[in-house]
Design an enzyme around this catalytic site. Sequence first.
Site, PDB file in Angstrom:
ATOM      1  N   ASP A  74       5.383  -3.582  -9.603  1.00  0.00           N
ATOM      2  CA  ASP A  74       4.061  -3.268  -8.678  1.00  0.00           C
ATOM      3  C   ASP A  74       3.040  -3.326  -9.646  1.00  0.00           C
ATOM      4  O   ASP A  74       2.730  -2.474 -10.416  1.00  0.00           O
ATOM      5  CB  ASP A  74       4.504  -1.920  -7.981  1.00  0.00           C
ATOM      6  CG  ASP A  74       3.488  -1.477  -7.401  1.00  0.00           C
ATOM      7  OD1 ASP A  74       2.290  -1.973  -7.192  1.00  0.00           O
ATOM      8  OD2 ASP A  74       3.391  -0.249  -6.633  1.00  0.00           O
ATOM      9  N   LYS A  81      -5.058  -3.812  -4.014  1.00  0.00           N
ATOM     10  CA  LYS A  81      -6.367  -3.515  -4.749  1.00  0.00           C
ATOM     11  C   LYS A  81      -7.429  -4.434  -5.304  1.00  0.00           C
ATOM     12  O   LYS A  81      -8.364  -4.877  -4.345  1.00  0.00           O
ATOM     13  CB  LYS A  81      -5.944  -2.599  -5.958  1.00  0.00           C
ATOM     14  CG  LYS A  81      -5.374  -1.212  -5.461  1.00  0.00           C
ATOM     15  CD  LYS A  81      -5.239   0.130  -6.323  1.00  0.00           C
ATOM     16  CE  LYS A  81      -5.029   1.394  -5.639  1.00  0.00           C
ATOM     17  NZ  LYS A  81      -3.821   1.715  -5.724  1.00  0.00           N
ATOM     18  N   TYR A 117      -5.808  12.670   1.400  1.00  0.00           N
ATOM     19  CA  TYR A 117      -5.197  13.653   0.683  1.00  0.00           C
ATOM     20  C   TYR A 117      -5.914  14.917   1.030  1.00  0.00           C
ATOM     21  O   TYR A 117      -6.291  15.793  -0.002  1.00  0.00           O
ATOM     22  CB  TYR A 117      -5.204  13.357  -0.899  1.00  0.00           C
ATOM     23  CG  TYR A 117      -4.481  11.974  -1.145  1.00  0.00           C
ATOM     24  CD1 TYR A 117      -2.829  11.790  -0.876  1.00  0.00           C
ATOM     25  CD2 TYR A 117      -5.195  11.026  -1.516  1.00  0.00           C
ATOM     26  CE1 TYR A 117      -2.459  10.473  -1.152  1.00  0.00           C
ATOM     27  CE2 TYR A 117      -4.627   9.739  -1.761  1.00  0.00           C
ATOM     28  CZ  TYR A 117      -3.154   9.533  -1.547  1.00  0.00           C
ATOM     29  OH  TYR A 117      -2.567   8.495  -1.505  1.00  0.00           O
ATOM     30  N   TYR A 130       4.200   5.671  -8.828  1.00  0.00           N
ATOM     31  CA  TYR A 130       3.586   5.883  -7.370  1.00  0.00           C
ATOM     32  C   TYR A 130       3.394   4.228  -7.072  1.00  0.00           C
ATOM     33  O   TYR A 130       2.908   3.567  -7.397  1.00  0.00           O
ATOM     34  CB  TYR A 130       2.051   6.257  -7.619  1.00  0.00           C
ATOM     35  CG  TYR A 130       1.452   6.181  -6.180  1.00  0.00           C
ATOM     36  CD1 TYR A 130       1.577   7.014  -5.141  1.00  0.00           C
ATOM     37  CD2 TYR A 130       0.358   5.182  -5.895  1.00  0.00           C
ATOM     38  CE1 TYR A 130       1.012   7.173  -4.119  1.00  0.00           C
ATOM     39  CE2 TYR A 130      -0.262   5.019  -4.491  1.00  0.00           C
ATOM     40  CZ  TYR A 130       0.052   6.092  -3.697  1.00  0.00           C
ATOM     41  OH  TYR A 130      -0.465   6.006  -2.417  1.00  0.00           O
TER      42      TYR A 130
HETATM   43  C1  LIG Z   1      -2.644   2.012  -4.697  1.00  0.00           C
HETATM   44  C2  LIG Z   1      -0.959   1.693  -4.944  1.00  0.00           C
HETATM   45  C3  LIG Z   1      -0.327   1.417  -4.041  1.00  0.00           C
HETATM   46  C4  LIG Z   1      -0.601   1.484  -2.664  1.00  0.00           C
HETATM   47  O1  LIG Z   1      -1.472   0.587  -2.317  1.00  0.00           O
HETATM   48  P1  LIG Z   1      -2.481   0.821  -0.973  1.00  0.00           P
HETATM   49  O2  LIG Z   1      -3.450  -0.286  -0.781  1.00  0.00           O
HETATM   50  O3  LIG Z   1      -3.103   2.311  -1.028  1.00  0.00           O
HETATM   51  O4  LIG Z   1      -1.389   0.880   0.412  1.00  0.00           O
HETATM   52  C5  LIG Z   1       1.102   0.852  -4.451  1.00  0.00           C
HETATM   53  N1  LIG Z   1       1.154   0.889  -5.827  1.00  0.00           N
HETATM   54  C6  LIG Z   1       0.656   1.303  -6.819  1.00  0.00           C
HETATM   55  C7  LIG Z   1       0.908   1.143  -8.194  1.00  0.00           C
HETATM   56  C8  LIG Z   1      -0.801   1.548  -6.511  1.00  0.00           C
HETATM   57  O5  LIG Z   1      -1.730   1.980  -7.153  1.00  0.00           O
END
Ligand SMILES: *Cc1c(COP(=O)(O)O)cnc(C)c1O
Length: 412
Positions: free
Chosen positions: A238, A267, A13, A141
């Site tokens: 997600d 993550k 970013y 996101y």
């Molecule tokens: C960080 C994140 C992503 C993307 O993961 P990356 O490993 O950065 O590609 C997708 N969804 C959520 C909710 C996130 O916090």
Amino acid sequence: MNSFEISNVWHPYARVPNEVPTHLVKSAKGVYLTLENNHKVIDGMSSWWSVIHGYSNPIINSAMKSQIDSMSHVMFGGLTHQGAIDVCKKLVNITPKGLNKVFLSDSGSVAVEVALKIAIQYWHNKNHNSKTRFVTPRGGYHGDTFGAMSVCDPVNGMHEIFSGVLPQHFFVKRPTKGNSEAALNDLESTLKVNHNSIAAMILEPIVQGAGGMNIYDKDYLVGVRKICSQYNILLIVDEIATGFGRTGKLFGCEHANISPDILCLGKALTGGYMSMAATLTNDDVAQNVGVLMHGPTFMGNPLACSAANASIEVLLNSKWESNIKRIEQILSNELMPLQSIKSVKEVRIIGAIGVVEMKNNINMKDAQDKLIDMGVWLRPYGKLLYTMPPFVTKDDELYKITSAMKTVVSNL
Ligand SMILES: *Cc1c(COP(=O)(O)O)cnc(C)c1O
């Protein structure tokens, strides 16, 4: 800072040459990052949600070291290995019931891409070729790749300039505390008209992360699960940010006791050691999808699997639940009173997440300089100053984070 770093190294970013100063990290241990001048800061960000056990955990270190000596990588097409089998088994065991098929990949965004592809292919194979679009709450996101971008908040989602080339999906009212019913009504009225063109709903459970650190009520999730089934829409949850204990439950879905059709993890999956992600589905989805044309080169990477296996063991063998409660209590006691400050719009706490939303934008550089002076690493953005510390952060270290946040907030 090194001039090559400033003029040639692209940061997230950011532009090159980089205008926002970066800080060189020499090493990291426990919750501490050691910067260039040997100044130590507590990582109140867990390196973007991932380093839940702190840095250089001896158990994960040793698991990875022995993995390197036996096999760092092997292709996953036609070959397999025990580490991958073990991670998949663990994920099936700990995630909400019904999710028992696991697709491993290398990053969260890819796990989301895989989930979106699976949802479209599911309906294609059931002869519903028109179900190719997605519905998602505003303020979400899901990553920075094209499919993931298309379901991020269309305005705040950092990807506005691509709106002309992204597939157009349905955005519904974002859930916030106390507005579940209104948000569900908006979802239902969208589905009533458009369900024939929608493959799935995608959302982050209980907390919307990078799209605004928004915490909402579990009734919304309960309602979403019901409405998705009623209108023949798959539910993709997600949990890339919320998974592995962060919100006080092992997975955010558990707040509402729901199971999605598709789940995305990433993550904290490897305790922040390696990039790795997973997409899980239930039997019905896997059966109808059949052959999935997706196969990242580093899918199921043995070294990443060894980190994930060790990290999940470390988590489950810890008293993570009472520990997150302890963190939640301290964040709550220390940060909630900030609500009485005029420049503060709202304070939000859940699990090991503490968010202070200001009325105006925070100057990231000024705030960060002050925080580093006080021995704390945070990355404020927009109007938000927030922390999601490693689970091993001790009380006195938590107080150091919250007192630094208080100082920044009072001086804004
Ligand atoms: C960080 C994140 C992503 C993307 O993961 P990356 O490993 O950065 O590609 C997708 N969804 C959520 C909710 C996130 O916090």
